[in-house]
Design an enzyme around this catalytic site. Structure first.
Site, PDB file in Angstrom:
ATOM      1  N   ASN A 111     -72.256 -21.472 -41.922  1.00  0.00           N
ATOM      2  CA  ASN A 111     -71.513 -20.301 -41.442  1.00  0.00           C
ATOM      3  C   ASN A 111     -70.492 -19.949 -42.515  1.00  0.00           C
ATOM      4  O   ASN A 111     -69.479 -20.639 -42.664  1.00  0.00           O
ATOM      5  CB  ASN A 111     -70.822 -20.632 -40.106  1.00  0.00           C
ATOM      6  CG  ASN A 111     -69.936 -19.484 -39.637  1.00  0.00           C
ATOM      7  OD1 ASN A 111     -69.984 -18.378 -40.179  1.00  0.00           O
ATOM      8  ND2 ASN A 111     -69.114 -19.740 -38.631  1.00  0.00           N
TER       9      ASN A 111
ATOM     10  N   LYS B 125     -68.557 -17.399 -42.708  1.00  0.00           N
ATOM     11  CA  LYS B 125     -67.367 -16.661 -42.232  1.00  0.00           C
ATOM     12  C   LYS B 125     -67.134 -15.462 -43.166  1.00  0.00           C
ATOM     13  O   LYS B 125     -68.105 -14.874 -43.627  1.00  0.00           O
ATOM     14  CB  LYS B 125     -66.170 -17.604 -42.113  1.00  0.00           C
ATOM     15  CG  LYS B 125     -66.563 -18.861 -41.297  1.00  0.00           C
ATOM     16  CD  LYS B 125     -65.429 -19.769 -40.949  1.00  0.00           C
ATOM     17  CE  LYS B 125     -65.965 -20.940 -40.136  1.00  0.00           C
ATOM     18  NZ  LYS B 125     -64.930 -21.857 -39.677  1.00  0.00           N
TER      19      LYS B 125
ATOM     20  N   HIS C  59     -67.779 -17.708 -31.199  1.00  0.00           N
ATOM     21  CA  HIS C  59     -67.131 -18.640 -32.138  1.00  0.00           C
ATOM     22  C   HIS C  59     -65.631 -18.680 -31.835  1.00  0.00           C
ATOM     23  O   HIS C  59     -65.042 -17.658 -31.477  1.00  0.00           O
ATOM     24  CB  HIS C  59     -67.379 -18.190 -33.581  1.00  0.00           C
ATOM     25  CG  HIS C  59     -66.976 -19.234 -34.571  1.00  0.00           C
ATOM     26  ND1 HIS C  59     -65.665 -19.425 -34.949  1.00  0.00           N
ATOM     27  CD2 HIS C  59     -67.697 -20.173 -35.234  1.00  0.00           C
ATOM     28  CE1 HIS C  59     -65.610 -20.435 -35.812  1.00  0.00           C
ATOM     29  NE2 HIS C  59     -66.824 -20.904 -36.001  1.00  0.00           N
TER      30      HIS C  59
ATOM     31  N   GLU D 178     -63.118 -18.610 -33.647  1.00  0.00           N
ATOM     32  CA  GLU D 178     -62.305 -17.634 -34.390  1.00  0.00           C
ATOM     33  C   GLU D 178     -62.396 -16.253 -33.742  1.00  0.00           C
ATOM     34  O   GLU D 178     -61.434 -15.482 -33.749  1.00  0.00           O
ATOM     35  CB  GLU D 178     -62.746 -17.613 -35.862  1.00  0.00           C
ATOM     36  CG  GLU D 178     -62.267 -18.874 -36.577  1.00  0.00           C
ATOM     37  CD  GLU D 178     -63.171 -19.369 -37.692  1.00  0.00           C
ATOM     38  OE1 GLU D 178     -64.019 -18.602 -38.180  1.00  0.00           O
ATOM     39  OE2 GLU D 178     -63.032 -20.552 -38.071  1.00  0.00           O
TER      40      GLU D 178
ATOM     41  N   GLU E  95     -68.064 -26.937 -30.818  1.00  0.00           N
ATOM     42  CA  GLU E  95     -67.124 -26.945 -31.941  1.00  0.00           C
ATOM     43  C   GLU E  95     -65.708 -27.121 -31.390  1.00  0.00           C
ATOM     44  O   GLU E  95     -65.085 -26.137 -30.959  1.00  0.00           O
ATOM     45  CB  GLU E  95     -67.204 -25.617 -32.711  1.00  0.00           C
ATOM     46  CG  GLU E  95     -68.564 -25.325 -33.307  1.00  0.00           C
ATOM     47  CD  GLU E  95     -68.465 -24.360 -34.485  1.00  0.00           C
ATOM     48  OE1 GLU E  95     -68.814 -24.768 -35.592  1.00  0.00           O
ATOM     49  OE2 GLU E  95     -68.010 -23.213 -34.304  1.00  0.00           O
TER      50      GLU E  95
ATOM     51  N   GLY F   1     -62.139 -26.578 -39.728  1.00  0.00           N
ATOM     52  CA  GLY F   1     -61.380 -26.293 -40.945  1.00  0.00           C
ATOM     53  C   GLY F   1     -60.176 -27.192 -41.141  1.00  0.00           C
ATOM     54  O   GLY F   1     -59.319 -26.921 -41.978  1.00  0.00           O
TER      55      GLY F   1
ATOM     56  N   SER G 248     -65.585 -29.600 -39.388  1.00  0.00           N
ATOM     57  CA  SER G 248     -65.361 -30.496 -40.531  1.00  0.00           C
ATOM     58  C   SER G 248     -66.551 -31.402 -40.851  1.00  0.00           C
ATOM     59  O   SER G 248     -66.386 -32.557 -41.243  1.00  0.00           O
ATOM     60  CB  SER G 248     -64.081 -31.325 -40.317  1.00  0.00           C
ATOM     61  OG  SER G 248     -62.960 -30.453 -40.245  1.00  0.00           O
TER      62      SER G 248
END
Ligand code: 13P
Length: 246
Positions: free
Chosen positions: A8, A10, A90, A92, A162, A168, A207
């Protein structure tokens, strides 16, 4: 069922960088590979992806079919550029762009209507985990998004667990955390669909890197990984592929 590694990207990479990356991906047939680039690279890398058997996904999709929705991209447009699947929900999108469970469930409905395979992302925040709410949060997200699905719709579904606090940050969920949430998701999928629940892929994301991917792949009910940071360079993504394809 083969496991899958998904990059991904992003909001990273111009078209030329996307092509250079895909040209450098190692070829093997032990694990499935997919790339989820920014919208504007999908069409360009799809032709390279076809020859290398790599799937291409989209990072988002509109809940609407077409019309006056400035800035949106529809499922039909994604199918037009031969996009294979879409990520929905997701963290985000949930956190930064305020997509709540209602919006995400409408996107799931749209994906079903358009027969667009989708990966539904779910995960708890650190506060929710510390308060012992992980199971409740994950169950709620699954119920909200999937409870109206029937029969063959389940063929469209992949789930990605996730944990928000692992994305991240370099913090990976422990083996036991992953095992227990994936087991919860599997039970829920079987409850929803006794016929298909066992064969739906459940991915882990947060991660993932070459040092931990093999251990993560060895956990029950982990059918692949969704990778952010370690998927941005062909070298590090190839290391991941090599780790799990030997
Ligand atoms: P990182 O691998 O950078 O933690 O990102 C995970 C992710 O968000 C994949 O969708």
């Amino acid at each position: 069922m083969k496991k899958i590694l998904i990059a991904n990207w992003k909001m990273n990479k111009l078209r030329g960088e996307s092509v250079a990356f895909i040209e450098n991906i190692v070829e093997q047939d032990t694990v499935d590979i997919a790339i989820v680039p920014p919208f504007l690279s999908i069409q360009q890398i799809k032709e390279y992806a076809l020859s290398k058997n790599i799937l291409i996904g989209s990072q988002n999709m509109s809940e609407y079919s077409h019309g006056a929705y400035t800035g949106e991209i529809s499922a039909t447009m994604l199918k037009d550029v031969l996009c294979d699947f879409v990520l929905l929900g997701h963290s985000e999108r949930r956190k930064i762009f305020l997509e709540n469970n209602d919006v995400i469930s409408r996107k799931v409905e749209r994906a079903v209507v358009e027969k667009m395979p989708f990966i539904l992302c779910v995960g708890e925040t650190l506060d929710e985990r510390d308060l012992g709410q992980t199971e409740e949060v994950i169950t709620h997200m699954l119920n909200e998004a999937l409870s109206s699905l029937i029969g063959s719709h389940w063929d469209l579904v992949t789930i990605a667990y996730e944990p928000v606090w692992a994305i991240g940050t370099g913090k990976v969920a422990t083996k036991e955390m992953i095992r227990s949430v994936h087991a919860l998701i599997r039970d829920k999928l079987i409850e929803f669909s006794p016929e298909k629940g066992e064969s739906i892929r459940i991915l882990y994301g947060g991660s993932v890197k070459s040092e931990n991917v093999k251990e993560i792949f060895s956990i029950d009910n982990v059918d692949g990984a969704l990778v952010g940071g370690a998927s941005l360079e062909a070298l590090s993504f190839n290391q991941l592929i090599n780790e799990v394809s030997v």
